[in-house]
Design an enzyme around this catalytic site. Structure first.
Site, mmCIF file in Angstrom:
data_model
loop_
_atom_site.group_PDB
_atom_site.id
_atom_site.type_symbol
_atom_site.label_atom_id
_atom_site.label_comp_id
_atom_site.label_asym_id
_atom_site.label_seq_id
_atom_site.Cartn_x
_atom_site.Cartn_y
_atom_site.Cartn_z
ATOM 1 N N SER A 16 23.984 37.827 42.045
ATOM 2 C CA SER A 16 23.364 37.616 40.726
ATOM 3 C C SER A 16 24.263 36.774 39.824
ATOM 4 O O SER A 16 23.762 35.994 38.998
ATOM 5 C CB SER A 16 23.020 38.952 40.062
ATOM 6 O OG SER A 16 24.184 39.631 39.658
ATOM 7 N N ASN A 112 38.063 34.846 39.019
ATOM 8 C CA ASN A 112 37.297 36.013 39.465
ATOM 9 C C ASN A 112 36.599 36.675 38.283
ATOM 10 O O ASN A 112 37.079 36.607 37.149
ATOM 11 C CB ASN A 112 38.279 37.024 40.089
ATOM 12 C CG ASN A 112 37.587 38.281 40.591
ATOM 13 O OD1 ASN A 112 36.549 38.207 41.260
ATOM 14 N ND2 ASN A 112 38.141 39.438 40.277
ATOM 15 N N HIS A 114 35.358 40.502 37.100
ATOM 16 C CA HIS A 114 35.600 41.909 37.439
ATOM 17 C C HIS A 114 34.837 42.795 36.450
ATOM 18 O O HIS A 114 34.871 42.547 35.241
ATOM 19 C CB HIS A 114 37.103 42.214 37.376
ATOM 20 C CG HIS A 114 37.400 43.621 37.780
ATOM 21 N ND1 HIS A 114 37.457 44.016 39.111
ATOM 22 C CD2 HIS A 114 37.622 44.736 37.043
ATOM 23 C CE1 HIS A 114 37.713 45.307 39.164
ATOM 24 N NE2 HIS A 114 37.809 45.774 37.927
HETATM 25 C C1 GAR Z 1 29.788 42.119 40.042
HETATM 26 O O1 GAR Z 1 29.511 43.173 39.171
HETATM 27 C C2 GAR Z 1 31.260 41.787 40.066
HETATM 28 O O2 GAR Z 1 31.878 41.963 38.833
HETATM 29 C C3 GAR Z 1 31.776 42.766 41.082
HETATM 30 O O3 GAR Z 1 30.800 42.757 42.094
HETATM 31 C C4 GAR Z 1 29.520 42.516 41.500
HETATM 32 C C5 GAR Z 1 28.848 41.415 42.269
HETATM 33 O O4 GAR Z 1 27.510 41.287 41.873
HETATM 34 N N1 GAR Z 1 33.055 42.387 41.587
HETATM 35 C C6 GAR Z 1 33.995 43.265 41.877
HETATM 36 O O5 GAR Z 1 33.870 44.465 41.786
HETATM 37 C C7 GAR Z 1 35.294 42.631 42.352
HETATM 38 N N2 GAR Z 1 36.318 43.610 42.443
HETATM 39 P P1 GAR Z 1 26.649 39.998 42.274
HETATM 40 O O6 GAR Z 1 26.767 39.825 43.780
HETATM 41 O O7 GAR Z 1 25.263 40.371 41.869
HETATM 42 O O8 GAR Z 1 27.162 38.838 41.510
#
Ligand code: GAR
Length: 195
Positions: A16, A112, A114
């Site tokens: 997303s 990144n 987070h």
């Molecule tokens: C997001 O919320 C991101 O912040 C998190 O994974 C999700 C990915 O969502 N990342 C972490 O936790 C990294 N440590 P997405 O695939 O829908 O973008």
């Protein structure tokens, strides 16, 4: 072809944040080009979404480690990024630790997102950590990546309330709305700082 910064987006999940970046680019809110979408998981939804947008995709070779690539895998990733003339590496839900030689190949150019207000709640499932800690506020952070996990210089953050009846799912959904706004803004800020 424009001369906007050339990005590779790396992700392991539903993508997303990648979609939010591509929408910001299409709307003219972020001057950048996504030239490659990379995943460590061949079945990740982020790759399917990239394909529907006609963006080039790549899958990394399987790693013997759950949380990182093998040294050979990391080297292959650097070669792939160089071959595609990538200038910035954007981690959007990429669930492996990024190490050398990638960090040296892209100094100050790995970013990144987070799902917490770093330095609080580093690591996995930060929204669950926030609920377990009983905090009233959490959020999201965009930061440069260095050799320490979730510890690089912060570019931008956004705050999100934790509500009394939140479940992990409702809180993560609220954080993600903030992420989708914050990520393009923070990348634009990083590009300005580098130019
Ligand atoms: C997001 O919320 C991101 O912040 C998190 O994974 C999700 C990915 O969502 N990342 C972490 O936790 C990294 N440590 P997405 O695939 O829908 O973008």
């Amino acid at each position: 072809m424009n001369s906007f910064p050339r990005l590779a987006v790396l992700g392991s999940g539903k993508g997303s944040n990648f979609v939010a970046l591509q929408e910001a680019i299409a709307a003219g809110r972020l001057e950048a080009r996504i030239v490659l979408v990379v995943s460590d998981l061949p079945d990740a939804t982020i790759l399917a979404r990239a394909r529907t947008m006609n963006l080039p995709v790549a899958t990394l070779p399987p790693s013997p480690f759950r949380t990182k690539l093998s040294p050979e895998g990391e080297l292959a990733l650097v070669e792939l990024l160089r071959k595609n003339e990538v200038e910035w590496v954007v981690l959007a839900g990429y669930m492996r630790v990024v190490k050398e030689p990638l960090l040296s190949a892209f100094p100050n150019r790995v970013i990144n997102i987070h799902p917490s207000l770093l330095p609080a709640f580093k690591g996995l499932r930060a929204w669950e950590q926030a609920i377990a800690a009983g905090v009233k506020e959490t959020g999201c952070t965009v930061h440069y990546v260095n050799q320490d996990i979730d510890a690089g210089e912060i570019i931008a953050q956004r705050r999100v309330p934790v509500l009394p009846d939140d479940t992990p799912e409702t809180l993560h959904a609220r954080i993600q709305i903030a992420e989708h706004e914050l990520f393009p803004e923070a990348l634009a800020k990083a590009f300005r700082a580098a130019s």
